[in-house]
Design a protein around this motif. Structure first.
Motif, PDB file in Angstrom:
ATOM      1  N   GLU A 420       0.832  -1.208   0.000  1.00 30.73           N
ATOM      2  CA  GLU A 420       0.000   0.000   0.000  1.00 30.73           C
ATOM      3  C   GLU A 420       0.865   1.254   0.000  1.00 30.73           C
ATOM      4  OE1 GLU A 420      -3.981   0.731   2.335  1.00 30.73           O
ATOM      5  OE2 GLU A 420      -2.325   1.584   3.501  1.00 30.73           O
ATOM      6  N   TYR A 421       1.946   1.222   0.763  1.00 32.83           N
ATOM      7  CA  TYR A 421       2.859   2.377   0.824  1.00 32.83           C
ATOM      8  C   TYR A 421       3.437   2.667  -0.561  1.00 32.83           C
ATOM      9  CZ  TYR A 421       7.015   5.106   2.143  1.00 32.83           C
ATOM     10  OH  TYR A 421       7.987   6.066   2.240  1.00 32.83           O
ATOM     11  N   TRP A 422       3.939   1.619  -1.243  1.00 32.85           N
ATOM     12  CA  TRP A 422       4.555   1.851  -2.555  1.00 32.85           C
ATOM     13  C   TRP A 422       3.521   2.169  -3.620  1.00 32.85           C
ATOM     14  CZ3 TRP A 422       9.029   3.435  -2.032  1.00 32.85           C
ATOM     15  CH2 TRP A 422       9.939   2.858  -1.146  1.00 32.85           C
ATOM     16  N   ALA A 423       2.304   1.667  -3.454  1.00 29.31           N
ATOM     17  CA  ALA A 423       1.240   2.031  -4.389  1.00 29.31           C
ATOM     18  C   ALA A 423       0.928   3.523  -4.289  1.00 29.31           C
ATOM     19  CB  ALA A 423      -0.017   1.207  -4.099  1.00 29.31           C
ATOM     20  N   PHE A 424       1.106   4.071  -3.099  1.00 30.50           N
ATOM     21  CA  PHE A 424       0.902   5.507  -2.919  1.00 30.50           C
ATOM     22  C   PHE A 424       2.066   6.316  -3.480  1.00 30.50           C
ATOM     23  CE2 PHE A 424       1.745   9.335  -0.403  1.00 30.50           C
ATOM     24  CZ  PHE A 424       0.561  10.034  -0.565  1.00 30.50           C
ATOM     25  N   TRP A 425       3.322   5.899  -3.188  1.00 34.98           N
ATOM     26  CA  TRP A 425       4.470   6.748  -3.510  1.00 34.98           C
ATOM     27  C   TRP A 425       5.059   6.536  -4.898  1.00 34.98           C
ATOM     28  CZ3 TRP A 425       5.827  11.239  -2.519  1.00 34.98           C
ATOM     29  CH2 TRP A 425       5.641  11.804  -1.267  1.00 34.98           C
ATOM     30  N   THR A 426       4.974   5.364  -5.468  1.00 35.45           N
ATOM     31  CA  THR A 426       5.631   5.132  -6.757  1.00 35.45           C
ATOM     32  C   THR A 426       5.143   6.079  -7.852  1.00 35.45           C
ATOM     33  OG1 THR A 426       6.106   2.826  -6.217  1.00 35.45           O
ATOM     34  CG2 THR A 426       6.104   3.428  -8.548  1.00 35.45           C
ATOM     35  N   PRO A 427       3.837   6.250  -8.045  1.00 29.06           N
ATOM     36  CA  PRO A 427       3.410   7.173  -9.106  1.00 29.06           C
ATOM     37  C   PRO A 427       3.706   8.635  -8.787  1.00 29.06           C
ATOM     38  CG  PRO A 427       1.510   6.361  -7.882  1.00 29.06           C
ATOM     39  CD  PRO A 427       2.689   5.562  -7.423  1.00 29.06           C
ATOM     40  N   ARG A 428       3.891   8.965  -7.530  1.00 28.86           N
ATOM     41  CA  ARG A 428       4.189  10.349  -7.167  1.00 28.86           C
ATOM     42  C   ARG A 428       5.688  10.645  -7.273  1.00 28.86           C
ATOM     43  NH1 ARG A 428      -0.224   8.644  -4.676  1.00 28.86           N
ATOM     44  NH2 ARG A 428      -1.908  10.107  -4.194  1.00 28.86           N
ATOM     45  N   ALA A 429       6.500   9.671  -6.924  1.00 30.94           N
ATOM     46  CA  ALA A 429       7.944   9.883  -6.962  1.00 30.94           C
ATOM     47  C   ALA A 429       8.515   9.743  -8.366  1.00 30.94           C
ATOM     48  CB  ALA A 429       8.636   8.884  -6.032  1.00 30.94           C
ATOM     49  N   ASP A 430       7.866   8.917  -9.183  1.00 33.17           N
ATOM     50  CA  ASP A 430       8.360   8.681 -10.541  1.00 33.17           C
ATOM     51  C   ASP A 430       7.175   8.642 -11.498  1.00 33.17           C
ATOM     52  OD1 ASP A 430      10.065   8.207 -12.611  1.00 33.17           O
ATOM     53  OD2 ASP A 430      10.352   6.073 -12.179  1.00 33.17           O
ATOM     54  N   PRO A 431       6.537   9.798 -11.712  1.00 29.90           N
ATOM     55  CA  PRO A 431       5.325   9.827 -12.539  1.00 29.90           C
ATOM     56  C   PRO A 431       5.638   9.433 -13.972  1.00 29.90           C
ATOM     57  CG  PRO A 431       6.091  12.050 -12.096  1.00 29.90           C
ATOM     58  CD  PRO A 431       6.919  11.139 -11.254  1.00 29.90           C
ATOM     59  N   PRO A 432       4.710   8.749 -14.638  1.00 26.90           N
ATOM     60  CA  PRO A 432       4.949   8.358 -16.032  1.00 26.90           C
ATOM     61  C   PRO A 432       5.084   9.585 -16.931  1.00 26.90           C
ATOM     62  CG  PRO A 432       2.651   7.999 -15.406  1.00 26.90           C
ATOM     63  CD  PRO A 432       3.384   8.326 -14.154  1.00 26.90           C
ATOM     64  N   LYS A 433       5.968   9.500 -17.896  1.00 27.51           N
ATOM     65  CA  LYS A 433       6.180  10.618 -18.806  1.00 27.51           C
ATOM     66  C   LYS A 433       5.066  10.677 -19.834  1.00 27.51           C
ATOM     67  CE  LYS A 433      11.205  10.299 -18.334  1.00 27.51           C
ATOM     68  NZ  LYS A 433      12.493  10.069 -19.042  1.00 27.51           N
ATOM     69  N   LYS A 434       4.703  11.904 -20.193  1.00 25.19           N
ATOM     70  CA  LYS A 434       3.653  12.084 -21.195  1.00 25.19           C
ATOM     71  C   LYS A 434       4.189  11.657 -22.551  1.00 25.19           C
ATOM     72  CE  LYS A 434       1.395  15.919 -18.819  1.00 25.19           C
ATOM     73  NZ  LYS A 434       0.985  17.369 -18.906  1.00 25.19           N
ATOM     74  N   PRO A 435       3.383  10.893 -23.307  1.00 26.45           N
ATOM     75  CA  PRO A 435       3.848  10.471 -24.640  1.00 26.45           C
ATOM     76  C   PRO A 435       4.006  11.674 -25.573  1.00 26.45           C
ATOM     77  CG  PRO A 435       1.523   9.951 -24.325  1.00 26.45           C
ATOM     78  CD  PRO A 435       2.033  10.404 -22.990  1.00 26.45           C
ATOM     79  N   VAL A 436       5.032  11.626 -26.420  1.00 23.88           N
ATOM     80  CA  VAL A 436       5.288  12.710 -27.356  1.00 23.88           C
ATOM     81  C   VAL A 436       4.606  12.384 -28.696  1.00 23.88           C
ATOM     82  CG1 VAL A 436       7.077  13.996 -28.592  1.00 23.88           C
ATOM     83  CG2 VAL A 436       7.487  13.194 -26.249  1.00 23.88           C
ATOM     84  N   LYS A 437       3.842  13.319 -29.212  1.00 23.76           N
ATOM     85  CA  LYS A 437       3.150  13.107 -30.484  1.00 23.76           C
ATOM     86  C   LYS A 437       4.182  13.026 -31.622  1.00 23.76           C
ATOM     87  CE  LYS A 437      -1.038  15.576 -29.116  1.00 23.76           C
ATOM     88  NZ  LYS A 437      -1.941  16.739 -29.427  1.00 23.76           N
ATOM     89  N   PRO A 438       3.895  12.206 -32.640  1.00 28.40           N
ATOM     90  CA  PRO A 438       4.811  12.110 -33.802  1.00 28.40           C
ATOM     91  C   PRO A 438       5.039  13.478 -34.432  1.00 28.40           C
ATOM     92  CG  PRO A 438       3.130  10.387 -33.879  1.00 28.40           C
ATOM     93  CD  PRO A 438       2.723  11.293 -32.759  1.00 28.40           C
ATOM     94  N   GLY A 439       6.309  13.779 -34.644  1.00 30.72           N
ATOM     95  CA  GLY A 439       6.652  15.062 -35.221  1.00 30.72           C
ATOM     96  C   GLY A 439       6.761  16.184 -34.231  1.00 30.72           C
ATOM     97  N   GLY A 440       6.372  15.901 -32.979  1.00 32.02           N
ATOM     98  CA  GLY A 440       6.466  16.946 -31.958  1.00 32.02           C
ATOM     99  C   GLY A 440       7.849  16.984 -31.332  1.00 32.02           C
ATOM    100  N   LYS A 441       8.097  18.023 -30.560  1.00 31.78           N
ATOM    101  CA  LYS A 441       9.392  18.161 -29.898  1.00 31.78           C
ATOM    102  C   LYS A 441       9.401  17.323 -28.635  1.00 31.78           C
ATOM    103  CE  LYS A 441      10.303  22.810 -31.615  1.00 31.78           C
ATOM    104  NZ  LYS A 441      10.609  24.217 -31.262  1.00 31.78           N
TER     105      LYS A 441
END
Length: 441
Positions: A420-441
């Protein structure tokens, strides 16, 4: 009369003559305690003699009484006063826990714990000992009388410590009464919600109002984790002065030149001394959170909650808070430990050998882990709520942070708690990166 008759009569005369009476002791001047016990007196049996401690302590053991009783040819007892553990019932639990886990750790033990008397029995193949402590609440201060003896003298020891403690009486005001005699300031007492604001007239009203707001916010945060009710019937004191020399003198610290607030645990007060026009809101909030925990559970040394809440309150009082509520100065370390799963989870903090002197070793790392744990608890997760309820109950009953750890661990499972502790902290400490659209910077 013959010489023989006279000689036979002498023993009869000797037996019939009155024995000299035992000299009555001179009336004993009442014992007057010092420090936080200033204004409190005790009146033991007149055969007892009082020996004050060589260095007048501000709290804790302040001296000994020694003398004869019906059960003892001579017995020495320790007398003191304290506010680091609030109220006689919490202090009674603390005395029992201290003896069983620190003084006589590992021995075969039994204990009777009442608000006015604690008796702990120690038994092993070589000895049977009894420790007894008499307690009495006098205003904001708990007075104690403690001693030890052989098991056969248990009743006599319990009677004498309870008897002496019961004579404790307070004289005068115990809010300002503990102040050193050289402090001549005139203090004004102003109730403000659940707080008692005490000031010496050297800080303007607008600044006092800002300080009260910071302290009240820290108390609100502490209640979200610990609960809403104080163990004490008297309000916490916030003492405000513009005289920084006086602030350092009252705190007993000479290393607070840059600080504006200090939780003085021996007096159960928050000392505040603003400097200039800018208030150190994070610093005041951090120390206010410590005072809040002190009153909510009755114990000043209440880690890891005390440290975690202190850091979280400081973060909440500054706009530079990281990840929502982490203290900026320690956020990088805390988040790194969470990302790498190196931080001690709430469960694993509670499983440490002891939590007394929590920051005495590797303070930065332990402080970061405590802050991560309190953020997790504030979220109100199912296992976290169950555990913190057990922690609070353990501290309030036994007056010791290690007892809180035992209460917090008991109702939860290691693997489920960690998950439960890691379920709380993992997404906050290492949030997933937003996908970059094709052709975008």
């Amino acid at each position: 009369m013959s010489r023989l008759t006279i000689l036979l009569a002498l023993p009869v005369l000797a037996l019939g003559s009155p024995r000299p009476a035992r000299a009555e002791p001179a009336p004993l001047t009442p014992i007057r305690l010092q420090g936080v016990g200033n204004g409190i007196t005790l009146l033991p049996d007149p055969y007892f003699r009082w020996t004050p401690a060589k260095k007048e302590p501000r709290a804790g053991v302040m001296g000994t009484v020694a003398g004869p009783t019906r059960e003892f040819e001579n017995i020495e007892l320790y007398v003191g006063a304290d506010r680091r553990v609030l109220t006689a019932p919490v202090s009674a639990g603390y005395e029992a826990y201290r003896i069983k886990h620190e003084v006589e750790k590992g021995e075969n033990q039994g204990a009777d714990v009442k608000p006015e008397l604690v008796v702990v029995r120690i038994k092993n193949p070589f000895r049977e000992l009894v420790y007894a402590t008499g307690l009495k609440q006098v205003g904001r201060t708990t007075v104690f009388v403690r001693g030890s003896t052989e098991k056969k003298n248990e009743a006599g020891l319990a009677k004498i410590v309870a008897s002496i403690a019961s004579t404790a009486k307070g004289v005068g005001d115990d809010i300002d009464g503990w102040l050193p005699p050289e402090v001549k300031s005139t203090w004004t007492h102003t109730p403000s919600g659940e707080l008692m604001i005490v000031d010496d007239g050297t800080v303007d009203a607008a600044k006092i109002a800002r300080i009260v707001k910071i302290v009240a916010d820290a108390f609100s945060l502490a209640k979200r984790v610990v609960g809403s009710s104080s163990v004490a019937t008297f309000p916490p004191v916030v003492r405000i002065t513009g005289k920084h020399d006086l602030f350092e003198h009252l705190s007993g610290r000479r290393d607070l030149s840059g600080a504006q607030a200090y939780h003085l645990d021996i007096a159960a007060e928050l000392l505040v001394s603003p400097k200039g026009d800018d208030l150190d809101a994070p610093g005041i909030a951090a120390e206010a959170a410590k005072l809040a925990v002190h009153y909510l559970v009755g114990v000043a040394d209440a880690d890891p909650i005390r440290t975690g809440l202190s850091r979280m309150a400081a973060a909440a009082a500054t706009p530079e808070a990281v990840a929502g509520s982490l203290l900026a100065s320690g956020a990088e370390l805390a988040l790194a430990r969470a990302r790498k799963k190196e931080a001690k989870t709430w469960y694993r903090l509670l499983m440490m050998g002891t939590l007394s002197g929590f920051l005495g070793e590797d303070a930065d790392t332990r402080g970061a882990d405590a802050e991560l744990a309190v953020n997790y608890l504030v979220a109100g997760t199912a296992i976290g709520k169950t555990s913190i309820t057990g922690w609070v109950a353990g501290v309030k009953k036994w007056g010791h942070c290690d007892a809180g750890a035992e209460g917090g661990v008991a109702p939860i499972d290691l693997q489920k708690g960690d998950n439960e502790y890691w379920a709380f902290w993992t997404p906050r400490a290492d949030p997933p990166k937003k996908p970059v659209k094709p052709g975008g910077k």
